[in-house]
Scaffold this motif. Structure first.
Motif, short mmCIF file in Angstrom:
data_model
loop_
_atom_site.label_atom_id
_atom_site.label_comp_id
_atom_site.label_asym_id
_atom_site.label_seq_id
_atom_site.Cartn_x
_atom_site.Cartn_y
_atom_site.Cartn_z
N LYS A 98 0.85 -1.21 0.00
CA LYS A 98 0.00 0.00 0.00
C LYS A 98 0.87 1.25 0.00
CE LYS A 98 -4.10 -1.83 0.44
NZ LYS A 98 -4.98 -1.84 -0.71
N TYR A 99 1.98 1.19 0.74
CA TYR A 99 2.85 2.36 0.81
C TYR A 99 3.37 2.69 -0.60
CZ TYR A 99 6.26 5.77 2.28
OH TYR A 99 6.97 6.95 2.42
N LYS A 100 3.80 1.60 -1.30
CA LYS A 100 4.35 1.82 -2.65
C LYS A 100 3.29 2.33 -3.62
CE LYS A 100 6.92 -2.02 -3.23
NZ LYS A 100 7.69 -3.05 -3.88
N SER A 101 2.12 1.63 -3.61
CA SER A 101 1.12 1.97 -4.64
C SER A 101 0.31 3.22 -4.29
CB SER A 101 0.18 0.78 -4.88
OG SER A 101 -0.58 0.54 -3.71
N GLU A 102 0.07 3.46 -3.00
CA GLU A 102 -0.83 4.57 -2.62
C GLU A 102 -0.09 5.80 -2.09
OE1 GLU A 102 -4.08 4.31 -3.07
OE2 GLU A 102 -4.30 2.15 -3.35
N THR A 103 0.96 5.59 -1.29
CA THR A 103 1.56 6.74 -0.59
C THR A 103 2.71 7.39 -1.36
OG1 THR A 103 0.88 5.68 1.47
CG2 THR A 103 2.37 7.54 1.68
N LEU A 104 3.51 6.56 -2.08
CA LEU A 104 4.60 7.18 -2.85
C LEU A 104 4.06 8.22 -3.84
CD1 LEU A 104 7.22 4.30 -3.43
CD2 LEU A 104 7.30 6.19 -1.79
N PRO A 105 2.91 7.94 -4.52
CA PRO A 105 2.36 8.98 -5.41
C PRO A 105 1.99 10.28 -4.68
CG PRO A 105 1.35 6.87 -5.90
CD PRO A 105 2.16 6.67 -4.66
N VAL A 106 1.65 10.17 -3.39
CA VAL A 106 1.33 11.38 -2.61
C VAL A 106 2.60 12.22 -2.43
CG1 VAL A 106 0.47 12.26 -0.41
CG2 VAL A 106 -0.57 10.23 -1.41
N ILE A 107 3.72 11.51 -2.11
CA ILE A 107 4.99 12.24 -1.93
C ILE A 107 5.36 12.92 -3.25
CG2 ILE A 107 7.43 12.03 -1.27
CD1 ILE A 107 6.63 9.57 0.40
N GLU A 108 5.17 12.19 -4.37
CA GLU A 108 5.48 12.78 -5.69
C GLU A 108 4.62 14.00 -5.95
OE1 GLU A 108 8.15 12.32 -7.49
OE2 GLU A 108 8.55 11.04 -5.78
N HIS A 109 3.35 13.92 -5.55
CA HIS A 109 2.40 15.04 -5.71
C HIS A 109 2.96 16.28 -5.01
CE1 HIS A 109 -1.44 17.20 -5.17
NE2 HIS A 109 -1.30 17.11 -3.88
N TYR A 110 3.50 16.10 -3.80
CA TYR A 110 4.06 17.25 -3.07
C TYR A 110 5.45 17.63 -3.61
CZ TYR A 110 0.16 16.86 0.16
OH TYR A 110 -1.11 16.83 0.68
#
Ligand code: AMP
Length: 217
Positions: free
Chosen positions: A169-181
């Protein structure tokens, strides 16, 4: 200025969020801890959240948003908050950003980087206090908490199956959030595979000029 702390499970995200809160004298919104509190309640929502956490899945975004709303209702629009564990999906990020824009709040993001292998090793060994939730790493060998005397246990979701789901979940859901910021130029990254104090120092080396800039503006 709010600070959002990100990092794979076991990276020391919670520990560093607490260090930031202490050093900057800011309150902390600890999403996982808030959800674990609800999970202890004998309600439909409590039982549902308990199951979700135990499996290593993510709790629905609506519940997260509700918790944030309740937090702001209780604490008011205070100056700076350390957010630990939110937003965790792109959907949450959009909801979170809308809420913060509406409240005229700015933020900066701390990304603690650690390999899955190192994270796994730490999760296998970490224990938490069953009373106050303090986290203990392998170098602490006693079986009781040195803060409140509670018993030290392994977290229910620190089991191999749940850990793998949480990593996924961290890879698929949260890494894109970090990229967004990151695209917004808000992210500072630090290496998590060092002593706790060195990670904290690295965070402050990068964070201090930004906080000073904010103060001077
Ligand atoms: P943590 O203590 O941050 O590792 O969070 C423990 C668990 O709480 C996670 O594995 C999720 O099940 C849930 N959780 C924490 N934060 C969130 C979030 N922002 N969105 C959805 N679920 C979350």
């Amino acid at each position: 200025m709010d600070i959002l702390v990100f990092g794979i499970q076991g990276s020391g995200k919670g520990t560093q969020a607490k260090a930031l809160a202490l050093a900057l004298n800011l309150p902390i919104f600890e999403t996982g801890a808030e959800l674990r509190k609800i999970a202890t309640m004998d309600t439909e929502q409590g039982r549902e959240i308990k199951k979700t956490i135990a499996k290593g899945d993510l709790v629905d975004s609506q519940t997260i948003l509700e918790q944030l709303t309740i937090y702001f209702e209780k604490s008011g629009n205070i100056k700076g908050i350390i957010f630990d564990g939110v937003p965790r999906t792109y959907e949450q990020a959009l909801l979170f950003d809308a809420m913060m824009t509406e409240k005229q709040r700015k933020n900066i993001v701390v990304d603690i980087q650690l390999s899955e292998q190192d994270a796994l090793e730490r999760l296998r060994q970490r224990r938490i206090c069953d009373t106050c939730g303090a986290v203990f790493l392998p170098d602490y060998t006693k079986s009781v908490c040195n803060l409140c005397g509670g018993n030290l246990i392994h977290r229910g979701d620190d089991n191999p199956e749940a850990i793998q789901r949480r990593f996924a979940k961290y890879k698929s859901e949260t890494l894109p959030v970090i990229e967004h910021y990151r695209k917004q130029g808000k992210v500072i990254s630090v290496q998590g595979n060092q002593a706790i104090i060195d990670v904290t120092k690295d965070i402050f080396t990068q964070l201090s000029p930004l906080l000073k800039l904010e103060k001077d503006c």
